[in-house]
Design an enzyme around this catalytic site. Structure first.
Site, mmCIF file in Angstrom:
data_model
loop_
_atom_site.group_PDB
_atom_site.id
_atom_site.type_symbol
_atom_site.label_atom_id
_atom_site.label_comp_id
_atom_site.label_asym_id
_atom_site.label_seq_id
_atom_site.Cartn_x
_atom_site.Cartn_y
_atom_site.Cartn_z
ATOM 1 N N SER A 1 13.902 46.841 109.125
ATOM 2 C CA SER A 1 14.207 47.682 110.273
ATOM 3 C C SER A 1 13.060 47.629 111.281
ATOM 4 C CB SER A 1 14.469 49.105 109.767
ATOM 5 O OG SER A 1 15.110 49.888 110.741
ATOM 6 N N ASP B 1 25.610 46.638 106.868
ATOM 7 C CA ASP B 1 24.679 47.344 107.754
ATOM 8 C C ASP B 1 25.250 47.344 109.169
ATOM 9 O OD1 ASP B 1 22.576 48.246 109.320
ATOM 10 O OD2 ASP B 1 21.095 46.858 108.503
ATOM 11 N N HIS C 1 22.575 50.024 106.129
ATOM 12 C CA HIS C 1 21.197 49.714 106.535
ATOM 13 C C HIS C 1 20.190 50.021 105.427
ATOM 14 C CE1 HIS C 1 18.003 48.892 109.318
ATOM 15 N NE2 HIS C 1 17.541 50.117 109.289
#
Lengths: 408, 408
Positions: free
Chosen positions: A156, A321, A354
């Site tokens: 991320s 995700d 995610h």
């Protein structure tokens, strides 16, 4: 006492480094001095060639692996990936976790006391960017005597930092592992971030960012931000499977109390987070996410923006995700390939959304292990003591996935 | 003065009907009396067979088509679909729009004065369900002398009401047009709704729902709810195309003011909404969404839950709608087919996301027009004066889409 976390780096201690040389930030402001809190696992080899930097995401910290002697339940956030015999093998690598500037886990941030005023920075703390973090991390590497990283890894927002390392310091990094990330946020990402920020700044307890002086915390706003974030970190299918439409009681209550299990879960997570996380840090981290866009200077041409990089790239995404979907990773891979970089891409079929980058997933971990095994050999970081789970053919297959291996 | 909205039903007047017979609600409470505000367009034929009820969604109202003489800019929310020569042709159908109980556009709701106390209901207003709305709408039909609806139509929460009509009053409805809806919310839907509700109830200006007495409105909470809703009503691709990463100023400001156009747009929409919409209505509408689940009584067996229906069904979804995605519509279609109902299904390739049901889309409008043309013929509602845009072959093709036409 028995090791509370087997196959772990064990009990660890956070360390602290002070930097008196001013850091000129991308926003134009200057941080006169700052401290970084960090942890290290494993041993730096004689050649100083086996250092791996772990970059954290929005709510992460320097506490990446192991546990604290005084609080054995406080296990590092990536302990499943990092440790002896683990995909990032601390028997071979010297791993560094660092809390970013602006954070709320010990490094200088909005809640720290500004030496100039004797008061917490609060709203006066400058906005910091991914580039600024990488610059501050490079200084920490200088301090640790590490001229060049074998690799930087992150998921991320952490993946954005790993990517930025290859651009800010192309000669100081061998490999970037960019997981569940993107080269820039989508409009929808920015929109969700702004809702979270508006929730915080419109909380009367925020006091324009100077809530410390009021002995208050904008708990309502932070709770909302976390609830919203949480929804977007999980896949719709996982939510359905995990919570469905299960009720908290036997029947509909027809009131505004908790009705469904998912409400109970989200409110609990939100309340918990609001008690431990700093609201200004949350704001600042989401802004760093919004700002990251290496192709901004090249008119959107990401391949050209990445041309300065010399590192090898491992890019991974998770099918479920939807906050940082595979499409975004593929954009990076395409640009890297177009820019003739060495890139390995894996699209992992995990159901968690995610959050998958933080979770145990044998395929994912095997891919990281295989990649890091190559990195270890490249930098002479010793042989793996545990058997590598991935067969050579599988690894070759993985390399061919999506983009193949081109360039150096 | 020239007609400000050509091809419109023209200037309309809202009407009001009072009901003194108590309405027993699904939540167990009773509404002693209530008023419904509604509008009608077109003429009820001698056989009283051409009535079409339009059900509204979360933020809709009875003002479905036309405009107000005193405010010509106030055009009905489905004016593009309903009017002379339009897909729901007011030259053939008698169309009724009604504001639901609990609403904030004139029908009895939380902001109305409770005759028992002389004060606004506020937090005392009972939670109402889709079933309750349909029951109150049926009473309005009684009042208008309409024994049986040719059709009920609605998008999103409105589609749920159209579906419920076929279950509550199987003999009083010929067709249900269920657009961009679902037979029940997913976990993720409920989760988003709860974030919106928590934003409202945690706003200090909410005063436990009795903000009217405090001359306050929980504008911060409503703004957040609307911003969040807005993001989920639009597709990610549309947001990217419409707003991208375009900045409000030339360069990053590195502060918490509006940075990107999307932030400006969402904050503006949120502020505007907060000034006109009632917070208690917002809460109540999202709860009605959460509660709707006809298969709850049949252990999740939707086909069995729908078995009482006698109506024909037109189900439509939009490919880019991620709040009520085609998968949810297909679930309904499968259950309707399994239950041997007449069902026509269309999956429309529109880029706008959930909001597509409100927007102009030739293919979508042609499909509704073709379906309603059949309904008109069935109920003897006269010939279409304008040429039908859809060729007979196209219509046949549409019928075969997804589920085909089975049963009666």
């Amino acid at each position: 006492m028995a090791d509370p976390q087997p196959h772990s780096v064990g009990a660890v201690l956070a360390q602290r480094a002070g930097f008196l040389e001013p850091l000129i930030l991308k926003a134009g402001k200057t941080l006169a001095s700052y401290e970084l809190v960090y942890e290290t696992y494993g041993t730096l080899n004689a050649e100083r060639s086996n250092a791996v930097l772990v970059c954290h995401a929005l709510s992460g910290s320097h506490h990446v692996a192991g546990w604290y002697a005084e609080d054995p339940k406080k296990v590092g956030w990536w302990d499943n990936l990092i440790g002896p015999g683990k995909p990032i093998d601390t028997d071979r690598f010297f791993v560094i976790g660092v809390n970013n500037i602006g954070g709320c886990h010990g490094s200088t941030g909005p809640g720290s006391v500004d030496r100039a005023t004797g008061q917490p920075y609060g709203a006066a703390f400058p906005l910091v960017t991914v580039e600024d973090w990488v610059a501050s991390q490079a200084r920490l590497m200088d301090r640790l005597g590490i001229g060049r990283l074998a690799a930087a890894i992150g998921g991320s927002l952490g993946g954005m930092q790993a990517m930025q390392w290859t651009l800010s310091y192309p000669d100081r990094i061998g490999h970037a592992l960019v997981i569940a990330a993107a080269s820039r946020l989508s409009t929808q990402n920015i929109a969700f971030n702004d809702v979270a920020r508006q929730a915080i700044v419109s909380d009367p307890d925020f006091h324009g960012g100077n809530f410390y002086a009021h002995k208050a915390i904008p708990a309502r706003g932070l709770k909302l931000a976390r609830m919203l974030g949480h929804i977007t970190y999980l896949s719709e299918d996982l939510l359905m499977e995990k919570f469905g439409r299960v009720l908290k009681r036997d029947e509909y209550g027809f009131n505004y109390d908790v009705e469904f299990e998912i409400e109970s879960y989200l409110r609990y997570q939100g309340d918990k987070f609001a008690q431990v996380f700093d609201a200004n840090t949350y704001l600042l981290m989401t802004k760093a996410l919004d700002y990251f866009d290496p192709a901004k200077e090249t008119g959107g041409d990401l391949a050209r923006a990445l041309s300065a990089a010399k590192a090898g790239f491992f890019v991974a995404s998770f099918a479920s995700d939807w906050r940082f979907p595979p499409e975004r990773s593929r954009e990076m891979v395409k640009a890297l390939v177009a820019s003739r970089k060495a890139v390995t891409y894996a699209e992992i079929d995990a159901p968690h959304g995610h959050d998958a980058f933080l979770l145990d997933n044998p395929h994912y971990h095997q891919l990281v292990a295989a990649y890091m095994d190559n990195v270890a050999r490249e930098v002479g970081a010793g042989e793996r003591r545990t058997a590598l789970v991935l067969a050579a053919t599988e690894l070759a297959e993985m390399r061919g996935y999506g983009a193949g291996r081109e360039g150096a």
